[in-house]
Design a protein around this motif. Structure first.
Motif, short mmCIF file in Angstrom:
data_model
loop_
_atom_site.label_atom_id
_atom_site.label_comp_id
_atom_site.label_asym_id
_atom_site.label_seq_id
_atom_site.Cartn_x
_atom_site.Cartn_y
_atom_site.Cartn_z
N ASP A 120 1.04 -0.81 -0.01
CA ASP A 120 0.27 -0.70 0.18
C ASP A 120 0.37 1.19 0.12
O ASP A 120 1.30 1.60 0.52
N LEU A 121 1.36 1.83 -1.11
CA LEU A 121 1.93 3.21 -1.31
C LEU A 121 1.70 3.85 -0.46
O LEU A 121 2.88 4.64 -0.06
N PRO A 122 0.68 4.71 -0.09
CA PRO A 122 0.59 5.80 0.50
C PRO A 122 0.97 5.24 1.88
O PRO A 122 1.60 6.52 3.19
N ALA A 123 -0.12 4.21 2.73
CA ALA A 123 0.69 3.57 3.27
C ALA A 123 2.14 3.32 3.93
O ALA A 123 2.77 3.43 5.38
N THR A 124 2.58 2.95 3.18
CA THR A 124 3.80 2.97 3.26
C THR A 124 4.44 3.88 2.65
O THR A 124 6.47 4.47 3.57
N PHE A 125 5.27 4.06 2.05
CA PHE A 125 6.20 5.70 1.05
C PHE A 125 5.32 7.11 1.70
O PHE A 125 5.95 7.55 1.55
N GLY A 126 4.22 7.14 2.16
CA GLY A 126 3.43 8.45 2.00
C GLY A 126 2.36 8.69 0.84
O GLY A 126 2.29 8.46 -0.28
N THR A 127 2.42 9.89 0.98
CA THR A 127 1.39 10.65 0.27
C THR A 127 1.83 10.81 -1.09
O THR A 127 3.36 11.14 -1.05
N GLY A 128 1.59 10.89 -2.03
CA GLY A 128 2.01 11.40 -3.68
C GLY A 128 2.03 9.78 -4.64
O GLY A 128 2.62 10.61 -5.87
N TRP A 129 2.44 8.96 -3.92
CA TRP A 129 3.10 7.42 -4.74
C TRP A 129 2.06 6.76 -5.46
O TRP A 129 0.76 6.69 -4.92
N VAL A 130 2.02 6.38 -6.64
CA VAL A 130 1.35 5.58 -7.58
C VAL A 130 1.99 4.63 -8.12
O VAL A 130 3.42 4.45 -8.52
N PHE A 131 1.99 3.35 -8.54
CA PHE A 131 2.41 2.76 -9.39
C PHE A 131 2.18 3.00 -10.69
O PHE A 131 1.13 3.17 -11.31
N GLY A 132 3.09 3.00 -11.22
CA GLY A 132 3.65 3.15 -13.09
C GLY A 132 2.77 2.22 -13.61
O GLY A 132 2.50 1.30 -13.78
N ARG A 133 2.36 2.98 -14.66
CA ARG A 133 1.37 2.50 -15.76
C ARG A 133 3.06 1.92 -17.39
O ARG A 133 1.82 1.61 -18.35
N HIS A 134 3.53 2.67 -17.25
CA HIS A 134 4.48 2.77 -18.50
C HIS A 134 3.50 3.39 -19.60
O HIS A 134 3.40 3.32 -20.65
N ASP A 135 3.22 4.75 -18.95
CA ASP A 135 2.21 6.12 -19.59
C ASP A 135 3.21 7.18 -19.98
O ASP A 135 3.42 7.62 -19.37
N ALA A 136 2.94 7.48 -20.99
CA ALA A 136 3.50 8.93 -21.32
C ALA A 136 3.94 9.68 -20.86
O ALA A 136 4.75 10.63 -20.94
N ARG A 137 2.42 10.25 -20.64
CA ARG A 137 1.74 11.10 -19.51
C ARG A 137 3.19 10.75 -18.12
O ARG A 137 2.87 12.31 -17.51
N GLU A 138 3.71 10.02 -17.93
CA GLU A 138 4.82 9.54 -16.08
C GLU A 138 5.20 10.53 -17.01
O GLU A 138 6.58 11.21 -15.39
N ALA A 139 6.54 11.25 -17.89
CA ALA A 139 7.36 11.61 -17.62
C ALA A 139 7.14 13.16 -17.72
O ALA A 139 8.12 13.57 -16.83
N GLY A 140 5.86 13.39 -18.37
CA GLY A 140 5.48 15.06 -17.74
C GLY A 140 5.31 15.27 -16.11
O GLY A 140 5.98 16.30 -15.15
N TRP A 141 4.57 14.31 -15.43
CA TRP A 141 4.42 13.89 -13.86
C TRP A 141 5.10 14.11 -13.37
O TRP A 141 5.78 14.95 -12.42
N LEU A 142 6.38 13.14 -13.57
CA LEU A 142 8.14 13.45 -12.77
C LEU A 142 8.20 14.30 -13.18
O LEU A 142 8.82 14.99 -12.36
#
Length: 151
Positions: A120-142
């Motif tokens: 569970d990313l929010p519970a373990t890493f903290g807020t703002g984390w999601v699992f990636g999906r090899h989506d081109a939008r991820e580059a701009g988001w990062l």
């Protein structure tokens, strides 16, 4: 480089990688050019996506090994923004990008059936984390996340 171990936003990730040890002792190193991507605890395709595709849009080379795991770490702030996790990877997103990712159905929970664990990313890493999906939008988001970390 700002030490990732000292960045308060990294504590959840470092606790996870420390596996019960001291998070402050998790090693962080620049990824060598000749690193064997089969030995980083993640599928080489995941490492390639992070280090070739996503790293390429960031203002500085962010390829690091965090606890022997492929990651993207903003060298200016020390903020960990992506982490390879077996056949998955996690991304830290700012509020706007996180909203877009949630609207697009990005998951924050993943069951690793081969090891019988759920992350569970929010519970373990903290807020703002999601699992990636090899989506081109991820580059701009990062890129947006890194820009926000340096304001």
């Amino acid at each position: 480089m700002a030490p990732p171990q000292r960045h308060p936003g990294n504590q959840g990730v470092l606790r996870y990688l420390a596996q019960g040890g001291d998070p402050a002792q998790v090693a962080v190193a620049v990824a060598p050019d000749d690193v064997d991507t089969w030995r980083l605890g993640a599928h080489p395709d995941v490492v390639e996506w992070l280090w070739a595709r996503l790293n390429g849009v960031l203002p500085a080379d962010a390829r690091f090994l965090v606890g022997d795991t492929a990651a993207l770490v903003d060298p200016s702030s020390g903020l960990i923004v992506a982490l390879a996790l077996g056949t998955q990877y996690a991304l830290r997103l700012g509020p706007r990008a996180l909203g877009e990712a949630r609207d697009a159905g990005y998951a924050t929970l993943h069951e690793f059936t081969t090891v019988g664990r759920t992350l569970d990313l929010p519970a373990t890493f903290g807020t703002g984390w999601v699992f990636g999906r090899h989506d081109a939008r991820e580059a701009g988001w990062l890129a947006e996340t890194v820009a926000g970390a340096n304001r």
